[in-house]
Scaffold this motif. Structure first.
Motif, mmCIF file in Angstrom:
data_model
loop_
_atom_site.group_PDB
_atom_site.id
_atom_site.type_symbol
_atom_site.label_atom_id
_atom_site.label_comp_id
_atom_site.label_asym_id
_atom_site.label_seq_id
_atom_site.Cartn_x
_atom_site.Cartn_y
_atom_site.Cartn_z
ATOM 1 N N LEU A 247 35.766 30.680 50.839
ATOM 2 C CA LEU A 247 35.923 31.946 50.136
ATOM 3 C C LEU A 247 35.055 33.022 50.789
ATOM 4 O O LEU A 247 33.910 32.759 51.162
ATOM 5 C CB LEU A 247 35.506 31.813 48.670
ATOM 6 N N GLN A 248 35.621 34.209 50.925
ATOM 7 C CA GLN A 248 34.807 35.349 51.322
ATOM 8 C C GLN A 248 33.935 35.766 50.136
ATOM 9 O O GLN A 248 34.242 35.461 48.978
ATOM 10 C CB GLN A 248 35.699 36.509 51.766
ATOM 11 N N ALA A 249 32.854 36.478 50.428
ATOM 12 C CA ALA A 249 31.886 36.817 49.388
ATOM 13 C C ALA A 249 32.515 37.648 48.267
ATOM 14 O O ALA A 249 32.228 37.423 47.083
ATOM 15 C CB ALA A 249 30.700 37.563 49.999
ATOM 16 N N ASP A 250 33.382 38.595 48.624
ATOM 17 C CA ASP A 250 33.978 39.426 47.570
ATOM 18 C C ASP A 250 34.924 38.608 46.691
ATOM 19 O O ASP A 250 34.957 38.769 45.466
ATOM 20 C CB ASP A 250 34.685 40.658 48.146
ATOM 21 N N ALA A 251 35.648 37.681 47.295
ATOM 22 C CA ALA A 251 36.543 36.821 46.513
ATOM 23 C C ALA A 251 35.748 35.875 45.612
ATOM 24 O O ALA A 251 36.212 35.482 44.539
ATOM 25 C CB ALA A 251 37.441 36.015 47.443
ATOM 26 N N CYS A 254 33.936 38.706 42.740
ATOM 27 C CA CYS A 254 34.663 39.823 42.123
ATOM 28 C C CYS A 254 36.025 39.342 41.620
ATOM 29 O O CYS A 254 36.867 38.900 42.403
ATOM 30 C CB CYS A 254 34.848 40.954 43.143
ATOM 31 N N GLU A 255 36.241 39.445 40.317
ATOM 32 C CA GLU A 255 37.478 38.921 39.724
ATOM 33 C C GLU A 255 38.714 39.644 40.237
ATOM 34 O O GLU A 255 39.756 39.019 40.448
ATOM 35 C CB GLU A 255 37.395 39.015 38.200
ATOM 36 N N ALA A 256 38.616 40.942 40.442
ATOM 37 C CA ALA A 256 39.781 41.706 40.906
ATOM 38 C C ALA A 256 40.190 41.267 42.314
ATOM 39 O O ALA A 256 41.384 41.110 42.599
ATOM 40 C CB ALA A 256 39.462 43.203 40.890
ATOM 41 N N SER A 265 42.142 29.578 42.537
ATOM 42 C CA SER A 265 40.821 28.960 42.682
ATOM 43 C C SER A 265 40.102 28.885 41.334
ATOM 44 O O SER A 265 40.080 29.874 40.580
ATOM 45 C CB SER A 265 39.959 29.760 43.662
ATOM 46 N N PRO A 266 39.474 27.735 41.010
ATOM 47 C CA PRO A 266 38.714 27.613 39.760
ATOM 48 C C PRO A 266 37.348 28.294 39.835
ATOM 49 O O PRO A 266 36.661 28.417 38.820
ATOM 50 C CB PRO A 266 38.549 26.101 39.605
ATOM 51 N N VAL A 267 36.968 28.733 41.038
ATOM 52 C CA VAL A 267 35.637 29.309 41.252
ATOM 53 C C VAL A 267 35.693 30.795 41.577
ATOM 54 O O VAL A 267 34.832 31.573 41.144
ATOM 55 C CB VAL A 267 34.917 28.557 42.398
ATOM 56 N N ALA A 268 36.699 31.213 42.340
ATOM 57 C CA ALA A 268 36.784 32.589 42.824
ATOM 58 C C ALA A 268 36.673 33.590 41.674
ATOM 59 O O ALA A 268 37.273 33.423 40.619
ATOM 60 C CB ALA A 268 38.095 32.797 43.576
ATOM 61 N N GLY A 269 35.859 34.610 41.899
ATOM 62 C CA GLY A 269 35.663 35.662 40.909
ATOM 63 C C GLY A 269 34.573 35.381 39.903
ATOM 64 O O GLY A 269 34.121 36.293 39.207
ATOM 65 N N LYS A 270 34.113 34.131 39.841
ATOM 66 C CA LYS A 270 33.080 33.791 38.854
ATOM 67 C C LYS A 270 32.030 32.842 39.430
ATOM 68 O O LYS A 270 31.357 32.128 38.695
ATOM 69 C CB LYS A 270 33.714 33.180 37.615
ATOM 70 N N ALA A 271 31.881 32.851 40.743
ATOM 71 C CA ALA A 271 30.879 31.983 41.375
ATOM 72 C C ALA A 271 29.477 32.467 41.036
ATOM 73 O O ALA A 271 29.189 33.662 41.076
ATOM 74 C CB ALA A 271 31.073 31.968 42.885
ATOM 75 N N ARG A 272 28.609 31.526 40.704
ATOM 76 C CA ARG A 272 27.197 31.841 40.443
ATOM 77 C C ARG A 272 26.280 31.109 41.419
ATOM 78 O O ARG A 272 25.081 31.344 41.429
ATOM 79 C CB ARG A 272 26.839 31.470 39.000
ATOM 80 N N VAL A 273 26.882 30.205 42.187
ATOM 81 C CA VAL A 273 26.152 29.495 43.239
ATOM 82 C C VAL A 273 26.869 29.788 44.553
ATOM 83 O O VAL A 273 28.038 29.428 44.716
ATOM 84 C CB VAL A 273 26.104 27.978 42.979
ATOM 85 N N LEU A 274 26.173 30.449 45.477
ATOM 86 C CA LEU A 274 26.776 30.846 46.742
ATOM 87 C C LEU A 274 26.159 30.046 47.872
ATOM 88 O O LEU A 274 24.943 30.097 48.094
ATOM 89 C CB LEU A 274 26.573 32.343 46.978
ATOM 90 N N VAL A 275 27.003 29.296 48.596
ATOM 91 C CA VAL A 275 26.543 28.446 49.690
ATOM 92 C C VAL A 275 26.981 29.080 51.007
ATOM 93 O O VAL A 275 28.173 29.260 51.255
ATOM 94 C CB VAL A 275 27.107 27.018 49.560
ATOM 95 N N PHE A 276 25.988 29.400 51.832
ATOM 96 C CA PHE A 276 26.244 30.105 53.081
ATOM 97 C C PHE A 276 26.500 29.128 54.225
ATOM 98 O O PHE A 276 25.918 28.043 54.255
ATOM 99 C CB PHE A 276 25.067 31.013 53.416
ATOM 100 N N PRO A 277 27.336 29.512 55.197
ATOM 101 C CA PRO A 277 27.700 28.587 56.276
ATOM 102 C C PRO A 277 26.573 28.288 57.249
ATOM 103 O O PRO A 277 26.597 27.276 57.936
ATOM 104 C CB PRO A 277 28.862 29.291 56.979
#
Length: 334
Positions: A247-251, A254-256, A265-277
């Motif tokens: 997922l890109q960071a905005d996806a 950001c719900e929109a 996606s069950p996570v997109a728009g509501k992620a609270r844990v961001l894992v960087f590559p």
């Protein structure tokens, strides 16, 4: 006086199970000030390493009580020989000699970490005057990873618009493999539980669901599959963890945008844990949010170890140190 409402929340939680935390940088006024605040709050018992006379004089000059605080000079500690033997026995198979152990134990970061290993403390916070490597190296050698074959890593708690997020890894693993990235995601999800953060984990990339191509994207896709497979095992079943990518960071946040780029996606728009590559992406992102975006950033905090040993930014404030100690206390609760 603590300004951050979030740190106040962490301190309140830390008081539920008071732990003993080592601060090995007693030469730094920010550390001494933070220890005073923590002791006044009754959130932890504090051991400060350094010149006992100088630290006592500093507190006396300000009329501060030392109740709940112990000053220790490693060079004259009655545990020096015990810790030397402990370090030697832990590292002799790696080629460490007894003489080298005697010298190394006088390094305050090693001494503090050995206090934890010996059961004399529950955690350590360092880094106000040391690099991340100086803090992390003794932890990896002495405390070690909690799970065999599992990568220790780090995270930040980022407060954005009053809401806490977990960012990982922003401080330790430079270019994780797909397996290491999956480990980071799983540990970060469990870290989120500790701090009351929804464990919705986004595996970040410059691509969302195939919009980009390349080895970097393939790594994130593979890591996502490994982590999702682990969620089906007994260890993670029924914890409610959701992991999705790439997922890109905005996806991710950001719900929109998520509705357009990753509607299923069950996570997109509501992620609270961001894992960087990789570490480049994570470190750059958190620093920009902190310095330009006005976000509060606490870390790097280590995860995946047998006991909490945590790092500070060398530009930290006394309040940042208070927050890191509170976080370490929460991690130390078994």
């Amino acid at each position: 006086m603590i300004k951050s409402d979030y740190i106040k929340t962490l301190l309140k939680k830390a008081k539920n199970s008071v732990k003993t935390i080592v601060l090995p940088e007693g030469e730094d006024e920010r550390v001494l000030q933070a220890a005073h605040i923590i002791a006044e709050e009754g959130a932890a018992k504090i051991i400060i390493l350094g010149d006992e006379v100088a630290m006592n004089e500093y507190y006396q000059a300000r009329g501060w009580s030392t109740q709940g605080i112990v000053f220790v000079k490693p060079e004259t500690s009655p545990f020096l020989e015990e810790y030397t033997d402990l370090l030697y026995n832990l590292r002799k198979e790696k080629g460490l000699t007894k003489e080298e152990a005697k010298k190394l134990v006088l390094n305050y970061n090693y001494f503090g970490t050995l206090m934890i290993k010996a059961g004399h403390a529950d955690g350590m916070v360092s880094g106000a005057n040391h690099s991340t490597a100086d803090t992390v190296r003794p932890a990896l050698q002495i405390i070690k990873a909690a799970k065999k074959g599992h990568s220790a890593s780090s995270f930040f708690i980022i407060l954005a618009n009053g809401e806490p997020y977990i960012f990982a890894d922003c401080g330790v693993v430079i270019n994780p493999t797909d397996k290491e990235l999956a480990d980071i995601a799983l540990d970060a999800a469990q870290t989120a539980f500790l701090f009351g953060i929804e464990p919705n984990v986004a595996m970040l990339s410059f691509s969302t669901k195939g919009s980009g191509k390349g080895e970097e994207v393939d790594k994130v896709i593979s890591a996502t599959k490994i982590a999702q497979a682990a969620l089906q095992t007994e260890e993670y079943a029924d914890l409610g963890i959701q992991i999705d990518g790439e997922l890109q960071a905005d996806a991710a946040v950001c719900e929109a945008v998520a509705a357009k780029k990753a509607p299923n996606s069950p996570v997109a728009g509501k992620a609270r844990v961001l894992v960087f590559p990789n570490l480049d992406a994570g470190n750059i992102c958190y620093k920009l949010l902190q310095r330009l975006g006005g976000c509060e950033a606490y870390g790097p905090i280590l995860q995946g170890l047998n006991a909490p040993v945590n790092d500070l930014s060398r530009g930290c404030s006394a309040e940042d140190i208070v927050g890191a100690v509170a976080i370490t206390c929460i991690q130390a609760v078994k």
